[in-house]
Motif scaffolding. Sequence first.
Motif, PDB file in Angstrom:
ATOM      1  N   LEU B  99      41.025  42.677  29.329  1.00  0.00           N
ATOM      2  CA  LEU B  99      41.826  42.397  30.393  1.00  0.00           C
ATOM      3  C   LEU B  99      43.155  42.684  30.400  1.00  0.00           C
ATOM      4  CD1 LEU B  99      39.921  38.771  31.032  1.00  0.00           C
ATOM      5  CD2 LEU B  99      39.542  41.085  32.182  1.00  0.00           C
ATOM      6  N   LEU B 100      44.098  42.168  29.407  1.00  0.00           N
ATOM      7  CA  LEU B 100      45.464  42.760  29.290  1.00  0.00           C
ATOM      8  C   LEU B 100      45.861  44.186  29.607  1.00  0.00           C
ATOM      9  CD1 LEU B 100      46.610  39.960  26.527  1.00  0.00           C
ATOM     10  CD2 LEU B 100      47.251  39.996  29.048  1.00  0.00           C
ATOM     11  N   ILE B 101      44.784  44.920  28.955  1.00  0.00           N
ATOM     12  CA  ILE B 101      45.220  46.344  29.256  1.00  0.00           C
ATOM     13  C   ILE B 101      44.902  46.844  30.316  1.00  0.00           C
ATOM     14  CG2 ILE B 101      43.043  47.364  28.547  1.00  0.00           C
ATOM     15  CD1 ILE B 101      44.803  49.095  26.511  1.00  0.00           C
ATOM     16  N   GLY B 102      44.349  46.130  31.368  1.00  0.00           N
ATOM     17  CA  GLY B 102      44.129  46.545  32.786  1.00  0.00           C
ATOM     18  C   GLY B 102      45.722  46.512  33.494  1.00  0.00           C
ATOM     19  N   GLY B 103      46.470  45.468  32.842  1.00  0.00           N
ATOM     20  CA  GLY B 103      47.605  45.041  33.750  1.00  0.00           C
ATOM     21  C   GLY B 103      48.738  45.609  33.153  1.00  0.00           C
ATOM     22  N   GLN B 104      48.570  46.418  31.955  1.00  0.00           N
ATOM     23  CA  GLN B 104      49.813  46.469  31.140  1.00  0.00           C
ATOM     24  C   GLN B 104      50.662  47.669  31.890  1.00  0.00           C
ATOM     25  OE1 GLN B 104      48.318  46.675  27.141  1.00  0.00           O
ATOM     26  NE2 GLN B 104      49.995  48.458  26.637  1.00  0.00           N
ATOM     27  N   ALA B 105      50.151  48.826  32.443  1.00  0.00           N
ATOM     28  CA  ALA B 105      50.941  49.698  32.920  1.00  0.00           C
ATOM     29  C   ALA B 105      51.531  49.721  34.308  1.00  0.00           C
ATOM     30  CB  ALA B 105      49.960  50.913  32.617  1.00  0.00           C
ATOM     31  N   ARG B 106      50.859  48.770  35.114  1.00  0.00           N
ATOM     32  CA  ARG B 106      51.450  48.570  36.275  1.00  0.00           C
ATOM     33  C   ARG B 106      51.696  47.098  36.686  1.00  0.00           C
ATOM     34  NH1 ARG B 106      49.208  47.643  42.024  1.00  0.00           N
ATOM     35  NH2 ARG B 106      50.505  48.954  43.445  1.00  0.00           N
ATOM     36  N   ARG B 107      52.732  46.740  36.796  1.00  0.00           N
ATOM     37  CA  ARG B 107      53.480  45.639  36.927  1.00  0.00           C
ATOM     38  C   ARG B 107      53.585  45.335  38.424  1.00  0.00           C
ATOM     39  NH1 ARG B 107      53.399  43.833  31.905  1.00  0.00           N
ATOM     40  NH2 ARG B 107      54.456  45.362  30.341  1.00  0.00           N
ATOM     41  N   ALA B 108      52.401  45.197  39.099  1.00  0.00           N
ATOM     42  CA  ALA B 108      52.630  44.787  40.565  1.00  0.00           C
ATOM     43  C   ALA B 108      52.531  43.464  40.964  1.00  0.00           C
ATOM     44  CB  ALA B 108      51.457  45.395  41.334  1.00  0.00           C
ATOM     45  N   ARG B 109      53.162  42.638  41.812  1.00  0.00           N
ATOM     46  CA  ARG B 109      53.008  41.624  42.525  1.00  0.00           C
ATOM     47  C   ARG B 109      51.617  41.254  43.062  1.00  0.00           C
ATOM     48  NH1 ARG B 109      56.584  37.983  43.384  1.00  0.00           N
ATOM     49  NH2 ARG B 109      58.724  38.042  42.668  1.00  0.00           N
ATOM     50  N   GLY B 110      50.819  40.185  42.835  1.00  0.00           N
ATOM     51  CA  GLY B 110      49.677  40.088  43.221  1.00  0.00           C
ATOM     52  C   GLY B 110      48.870  38.817  42.722  1.00  0.00           C
ATOM     53  N   MET B 150      43.293  43.552  36.927  1.00  0.00           N
ATOM     54  CA  MET B 150      44.641  43.131  36.418  1.00  0.00           C
ATOM     55  C   MET B 150      45.767  43.764  36.765  1.00  0.00           C
ATOM     56  SD  MET B 150      44.190  40.208  34.484  1.00  0.00           S
ATOM     57  CE  MET B 150      45.646  40.374  33.146  1.00  0.00           C
ATOM     58  N   SER B 151      45.555  45.208  37.609  1.00  0.00           N
ATOM     59  CA  SER B 151      46.610  45.732  37.924  1.00  0.00           C
ATOM     60  C   SER B 151      46.984  45.694  39.309  1.00  0.00           C
ATOM     61  CB  SER B 151      46.569  47.383  37.675  1.00  0.00           C
ATOM     62  OG  SER B 151      45.302  47.767  38.505  1.00  0.00           O
ATOM     63  N   ASN B 152      46.297  44.344  40.012  1.00  0.00           N
ATOM     64  CA  ASN B 152      46.413  44.029  41.404  1.00  0.00           C
ATOM     65  C   ASN B 152      46.455  45.447  42.336  1.00  0.00           C
ATOM     66  OD1 ASN B 152      46.903  41.213  41.538  1.00  0.00           O
ATOM     67  ND2 ASN B 152      48.446  41.550  40.261  1.00  0.00           N
TER      68      ASN B 152
END
Lengths: 287, 235
Positions: B99-110, B150-152
């Motif tokens: 799950l964490l790796i899905g949100g690792q490259a794009r830090r978008a608010r959401g 996770m990358s919103n």
Amino acid sequence: MIWIDTLVQGILLGGLYALFAAGLSLVFGIMRLVNLAHGDLIVFAAFGILVGVTTLGLNPFVAALLAAPLMFALGWALQRFVLNRTLGKDILPPLLVTFGLSVAIQNGLLQAFSADSRRIPSSGLDQASLDLGPVTVGVAPLLTLATAILAILALNWIFYSTALGRAFRATSDDPVTASLMGISPRSVFAIATGLAMVVVTLAALFLGMRANFDPSIGPARLLYAFEAVIIGGLGSLWGTLAGGIIIGVAQTMGAAVNPEWQILSGHVAFLAVLLLRPRGLFPRAVD
Amino acid sequence: MTLLETRALAAGYGQFRALFGVDLRIEAGETVAVIGANGAGKTTLLRSISGVLRSDPAQVLHRGEPIGALPAEAILRRGISMVPEGRRLFPSLSVEENLLIGGQARRARGPWTLGAVYDLFPILRERRRSPGTALSGGQQQMVAIGRALMSNPELLLCDEISLGLAPIVIRDIYAAVPHIRESGAAIILVEQDIGRALSVADRVYCMMEGRVTLHARPSEVTRAAIHLAYFGEAA
């Protein structure tokens, strides 16, 4: 008592082989790339440290500290601009290119530094020893093993406890899906090779302080490193340490029986492990 | 402005052409289903949008900008993420790391955080230390969906999320789709399960042999029309 001493010296020698191998193990574990120039890059870094010590008058440890980021940059650029282009389904191109690189580095060093045997002056560190009851150990070998353990601890920490390590493992599993996660496999590979070159710098420091080196000795270092990686099992850094120690112990044991048998007994130990455990002692990777 | 559009999208693998001029568009917040038989080109369409397959730049437009030639990692950073066919979890990573790796490259608010994904699929919280591939097929699909959220993303591409799962598990997974819609993400849902797809979609495209053969709202379309678009005249 001589056997205990031989065993201890072998374990300490294994620390040096583990340092040779740790970078190779990291790169192979992540991108299945065998860098045939790995040994020559160690020798290259050793000459770099030598230049820092002899012409700039630096302490060897300071020289290595300065060389480490330069070697990181070199590894990063090498992967980014050369080796990434060779990766693909065919395993031959990276072997050919790194073999060519090996030849080029050897000849470049020969041109620049001649074939003379050199040593990194360490102001007596290579002579210093500690008396530990039944055995006497050299300070330099002890430092080498300690550095190997610390390097592997650090690499394992990066690999299993950081976002970068997560990207390493994910890219190793499945580069296409990793790219769907926004991770560029090519830049992950470049960082991995950069890290491997930092470990190469450490290996070069201890190689150069403990023994004579000249531009032609790289391929033999590669062979020991490769054997340590295979004995340990692909993708396991602690396995690589164990592999280095097994080769080191086998070599000193062989040499204790007959000095001519040193190199041979290391290779025999490698073949014996391969016969009993074809996938190495602690395989992590599934292929 | 249209969120994403393909214009005469052509794609293939080497000599083999899988798509022949596909036009598709999706607005922000919309859910669009793409149905069709095996080999109709649905997966190739998603692979082209997500950047796994490259095409001519102007064949895929994101908010009017050509993105057809961008690599997958650049597409993700623009807010388009994908749940790939067959889930493709990373075997070396735990559920939580997947799950964490899905949100690792794009830090978008959401709205999507680790906690929000665990609230959507509570079973994953219990299994978070397990290797991703030790889970059942349905749970793995939940991880794959959570990983993509996770990358919103503004646009979520789902490739056959019901494939190979038991009907009761499919129902659980589809129960999450309204929550994902409420979070504001547009969804392209590639499906072979026509009933499921029509029940959640605002519009539906049917594909056959690399072309769009039907485009309608679920309320306006008849079974006969779908049958024709799905199998062609001969069937």
